[in-house]
Design an enzyme around this catalytic site. Structure first.
Site, mmCIF file in Angstrom:
data_model
loop_
_atom_site.group_PDB
_atom_site.id
_atom_site.type_symbol
_atom_site.label_atom_id
_atom_site.label_comp_id
_atom_site.label_asym_id
_atom_site.label_seq_id
_atom_site.Cartn_x
_atom_site.Cartn_y
_atom_site.Cartn_z
ATOM 1 N N GLU A 291 -63.596 5.664 26.041
ATOM 2 C CA GLU A 291 -62.819 5.196 24.896
ATOM 3 C C GLU A 291 -62.504 6.375 23.984
ATOM 4 O O GLU A 291 -63.423 7.103 23.609
ATOM 5 C CB GLU A 291 -63.613 4.133 24.142
ATOM 6 C CG GLU A 291 -62.825 3.407 23.081
ATOM 7 C CD GLU A 291 -63.607 2.262 22.449
ATOM 8 O OE1 GLU A 291 -63.789 2.301 21.206
ATOM 9 O OE2 GLU A 291 -64.045 1.352 23.188
ATOM 10 N N VAL B 264 -66.389 -7.392 23.510
ATOM 11 C CA VAL B 264 -66.154 -6.897 22.152
ATOM 12 C C VAL B 264 -67.376 -6.145 21.607
ATOM 13 O O VAL B 264 -67.434 -5.828 20.426
ATOM 14 C CB VAL B 264 -65.796 -8.055 21.186
ATOM 15 C CG1 VAL B 264 -64.450 -8.646 21.529
ATOM 16 C CG2 VAL B 264 -66.885 -9.126 21.179
ATOM 17 N N ASP C 159 -61.725 -5.366 24.340
ATOM 18 C CA ASP C 159 -61.446 -4.656 23.091
ATOM 19 C C ASP C 159 -62.168 -3.319 23.069
ATOM 20 O O ASP C 159 -61.854 -2.455 22.262
ATOM 21 C CB ASP C 159 -61.867 -5.492 21.882
ATOM 22 C CG ASP C 159 -61.434 -4.854 20.568
ATOM 23 O OD1 ASP C 159 -60.219 -4.623 20.407
ATOM 24 O OD2 ASP C 159 -62.301 -4.571 19.717
ATOM 25 N N ARG D 241 -69.827 -3.037 23.091
ATOM 26 C CA ARG D 241 -69.627 -1.606 23.282
ATOM 27 C C ARG D 241 -69.233 -1.342 24.726
ATOM 28 O O ARG D 241 -69.768 -1.947 25.665
ATOM 29 C CB ARG D 241 -70.909 -0.823 22.938
ATOM 30 C CG ARG D 241 -71.131 -0.624 21.434
ATOM 31 C CD ARG D 241 -70.034 0.271 20.868
ATOM 32 N NE ARG D 241 -70.208 0.606 19.459
ATOM 33 C CZ ARG D 241 -69.634 -0.036 18.455
ATOM 34 N NH1 ARG D 241 -68.895 -1.110 18.707
ATOM 35 N NH2 ARG D 241 -69.802 0.362 17.215
ATOM 36 N N HIS E 156 -59.902 -1.449 20.469
ATOM 37 C CA HIS E 156 -61.079 -1.526 19.596
ATOM 38 C C HIS E 156 -60.673 -1.918 18.165
ATOM 39 O O HIS E 156 -61.035 -1.256 17.197
ATOM 40 C CB HIS E 156 -61.840 -0.198 19.592
ATOM 41 C CG HIS E 156 -63.291 -0.355 19.243
ATOM 42 N ND1 HIS E 156 -64.266 0.473 19.750
ATOM 43 C CD2 HIS E 156 -63.943 -1.244 18.441
ATOM 44 C CE1 HIS E 156 -65.454 0.110 19.280
ATOM 45 N NE2 HIS E 156 -65.271 -0.939 18.484
#
Length: 380
Positions: free
Chosen positions: A322, A291, A317, A293, A341
């Site tokens: 991304e 969770v 997440d 980066r 995220h």
């Protein structure tokens, strides 16, 4: 939708605290009490704003994620400042012109920075500030500006997400969800396997014992887990963490961990920290929950480790890249749960982020130590 909730919470909060009835001549009262600051883990700067590099009085401030109606609320704290809302100007911001002394934004969406040049203060609602630190506008300032962030505002929310992910894997919910999609009542899945287990008595290792890590640890301990952690600064930690090691102890601690929680920020020293060597050190029965980066994980090495059985699964997440492309192989891994995220999202997090920004605005204007100043060299 989230922005609408954000606005309702702002107005409700300020009505309750009396900002609508405050006279401009009255000095605004603190938004956060000392107890709240301590409980939320916000850190007070050791210097006054006027003692920090780049400081100057604020005349114009550009704000993102704040609508026209809330501008008046900001002016209740700082009536002499002109606040300009990007939302009011439309997403393109074509009507935005002139110079600004400060900008309020999310560093994860740093569109505001294209409208500013020489700013004295940048406040990020988000915790991660790598996208701000790497932005040409701020690089050109050579560190001559103040940077604060939302560290701690979503810590409890993210911690709940971590526990939800952990429990989902411990009970095999991701597998049974797939069975539900196929209308399959298959109890045979659990026989002769470790698909369903318990977290009680297991060991959780938290990478990065910051505000998020501490909230995760608090909840894991309440579930009967043994909690270990790593941090760069010291071996100190709260009493609900059984052992705190330094970053160079990570591989040794991995050998004991049943759940590994990655809350690391994105910095040059953490880029690709979770690599092939890291995954080889994990138990094959262990779960990774990430969770922090996405850039802290070498994605190719993670996929290889999952396919080789070097770890039980991963709950992600955050990813690298991304957003994750639709044809990325991570989507097809059976032992992976992916959320886009959103671990820090929720009305409580939004409300907390805005309160922190208001308190920092009040402190800047009153020349009181700011909360959550970022060490720009360290990146957090």
């Amino acid at each position: 939708m989230q922005h609408q909730i954000f606005k309702v919470l702002i107005i409700s909060f300020l009505v309750c605290t009396g900002f609508f009835t405050a006279h401009a001549k009255d000095a605004p009262k603190p938004i956060l009490s000392d107890l709240q600051i301590t409980q939320l883990g916000y850190e007070e700067a050791s210097k006054l704003p006027s003692e920090l590099k780049g400081h100057r009085p604020l005349n114009r401030v550009l704000v993102n994620f704040v609508g026209v109606g809330e501008i008046k609320l900001l002016q209740s704290i700082a009536p002499d400042i002109e606040f300009v809302s990007i939302e009011a100007m439309g997403e393109s911001g074509n009507k935005i012109s002139g110079d600004f002394d400060a900008v309020v934004l999310s560093c994860g969406a740093p569109v505001s920075l294209k409208h500013v040049t020489d700013v004295a203060w940048v406040h990020s609602f988000a915790v991660g500030v790598e996208d701000c630190l790497s932005h040409p506008t701020l690089i050109a300032l050579n560190g001559n500006y103040i940077l604060t962030n939302g560290r701690g505002t979503a810590a409890a929310t993210i911690a709940e997400h971590v526990i939800a992910m952990t429990m989902s894997f411990s009970r095999g919910l991701h597998i049974f969800r797939d069975s539900q999609s196929n209308a399959s009542w298959d109890r045979q899945l659990i026989y002769g396997t470790t698909l369903t287990t318990t977290v009680n008595g297991k060991t959780m290792l938290i990478l990065g014992l910051g505000s998020i890590g501490k909230e995760v640890a608090r909840r894991a301990k309440a579930l009967g887990m043994r909690v270990t952690a790593t941090r760069n600064s010291s071996r100190e930690g709260p009493d609900y963490v059984d052992y705190v090691g330094l970053a160079d102890e990570t591989l040794a601690l991995l050998k004991e961990a049943d759940v590994v929680v990655n809350t690391l920020p994105a910095t040059p020293s953490t880029k690709g920290f979770l690599d092939g060597k890291f995954f080889k050190a994990m138990k094959s029965s262990a779960l990774l929950v990430s969770v922090g980066r996405g850039a802290t994980t070498n994605t190719d090495d993670l996929i290889a480790a999952l396919q080789a059985g070097d770890l039980r699964g991963a709950a992600l997440d955050v990813t690298d890249p991304e957003p994750l492309p639709s044809d990325h192989p991570l989507w097809k891994q059976k032992n992976v749960i992916i959320t886009p995220h959103i671990a820090g999202t929720g009305s409580g997090s939004i409300d907390g982020a805005f309160k922190l920004m208001l308190e920092n605005l009040r402190r800047y204007q009153s020349d009181e130590p700011l909360l959550n100043t970022v060490n720009k060299e360290a990146g957090y």
